[in-house]
Design a protein around this motif. Structure first.
Motif, PDB file in Angstrom:
ATOM      1  N   ARG A 108       0.865  -1.183   0.000  1.00 14.58           N
ATOM      2  CA  ARG A 108       0.000   0.000   0.000  1.00 14.58           C
ATOM      3  C   ARG A 108       0.897   1.227   0.000  1.00 14.58           C
ATOM      4  O   ARG A 108       1.990   1.202   0.585  1.00 14.58           O
ATOM      5  CB  ARG A 108      -0.863   0.071   1.270  1.00 14.58           C
ATOM      6  N   GLU A 127      -3.766   3.027  -6.962  1.00 13.90           N
ATOM      7  CA  GLU A 127      -4.646   2.016  -6.358  1.00 13.90           C
ATOM      8  C   GLU A 127      -5.744   1.612  -7.342  1.00 13.90           C
ATOM      9  O   GLU A 127      -6.068   0.427  -7.495  1.00 13.90           O
ATOM     10  CB  GLU A 127      -5.262   2.551  -5.065  1.00 13.90           C
ATOM     11  N   PHE A 231       0.996  -0.157  -5.403  1.00  7.92           N
ATOM     12  CA  PHE A 231      -0.031  -0.959  -4.712  1.00  7.92           C
ATOM     13  C   PHE A 231       0.055  -2.383  -5.225  1.00  7.92           C
ATOM     14  O   PHE A 231       0.337  -2.609  -6.407  1.00  7.92           O
ATOM     15  CB  PHE A 231      -1.440  -0.412  -4.972  1.00  7.92           C
TER      16      PHE A 231
END
Ligand code: MF3
Ligand code: CO
Length: 249
Positions: A108, A127, A231
């Motif tokens: 992340r 993302e 991500f």
């Protein structure tokens, strides 16, 4: 050969994946300007071990830490240490867990306060690019349908896609076949089938897609030193929607 996992194996991978997801929940609780990247490494190692897992990156090709923490122009493989995280920094955290013989792998990118519009947008689009790639991970599609979905989406915002590093199959090993590029024409590569488990991991840059490795032999940075985001999720291809095994929880 791309291995097809049996349902029992998928459930073991989901166990590893749940631990990975839980790490991000723990990180959100403590991540703020002033903490050291080493603090994140320690937190994650403790959480993984408490949950019966083993940090998968330590010792992998000689990697010296439990996780990767890559800030701003660092793309991936930043080594945690004494560096203090600052304000408005893009902090990418990459975590791998081994449990019961199976791996989970995810990343992340967080933005520390105060918000900076340009960096926030890069993280959000990265993302979403991952989610576009996951959306293309369906039985009957071909591998590069994933790649194309990511590149097409990211480039529509004027961003560039890192070429030198790719996603991968994952399961009994951290890195299995196939490689999963984040760029390319659609419709090429192996047919995707139910039971394939992939770590899809776009690295998206504001400037050039070109990268280089620092003298520490690990940290990958953008050539122009402009920001990058990353991500990653471990997913399994099913009869329907792909299932994400490394969800935050
Ligand atoms: N998610 C990265 C990968 O799958 C992390 C590997 S870092 C290493 O390639 F330290 F383990 F090499
Ligand atoms: Co990975």
């Amino acid at each position: 050969m791309i291995s097809i996992k049996k349902p029992e194996e998928i459930e073991l991978m989901a166990e590893a994946g749940r631990i990975v997801g839980g790490c991000f929940t723990e990180i959100r609780k403590i991540l703020k300007p002033g903490i050291k990247t080493r603090d994140l490494d320690k937190l994650v190692e403790e959480y993984i071990r408490e949950n019966g897992g083993i940090p998968a990156f330590k010792g992998y090709n000689g990697y010296p830490a439990n996780i990767c923490v890559s800030i701003d122009e660092q793309v991936v493989h930043g080594i945690p240490g004494e560096r203090e995280i600052g304000e408005s920094e893009l902090v990418s955290v990459d975590i791998g867990v081994l449990k019961n013989g199976y791996y989970g792998d995810a990343a992340r990118t967080f933005l520390t306060p105060p918000d900076m519009v340009e960096k926030k947008k890069l993280a959000d689009i990265t993302e979403q690019a991952l989610n576009r790639g996951i959306g293309a991970a369906r039985a009957g599609n071909r591998l590069t349908d994933i790649s194309f979905a990511i590149q097409d989406f990211a480039e529509s915002y004027g961003y560039s896609v890192v070429r030198d590093l790719v996603g991968h199959g994952v399961g009994k090993k951290l890195h299995e076949e196939p490689q999963v590029p984040n760029y390319g024409k659609p419709g090429n590569g192996p047919l995707l089938a139910v039971g394939m488990t992939l770590a899809i991991e776009p690295m998206i840059n504001i400037g050039t897609w070109r990268v280089e490795t620092l003298d520490d032999k690990w940290t990958v940075v953008t050539k122009d030193r402009k920001p990058s985001a990353h991500f990653e999720n471990t997913i399994v291809i099913t009869e329907g929607e792909p299932r994400i095994l490394t969800m935050d929880n």
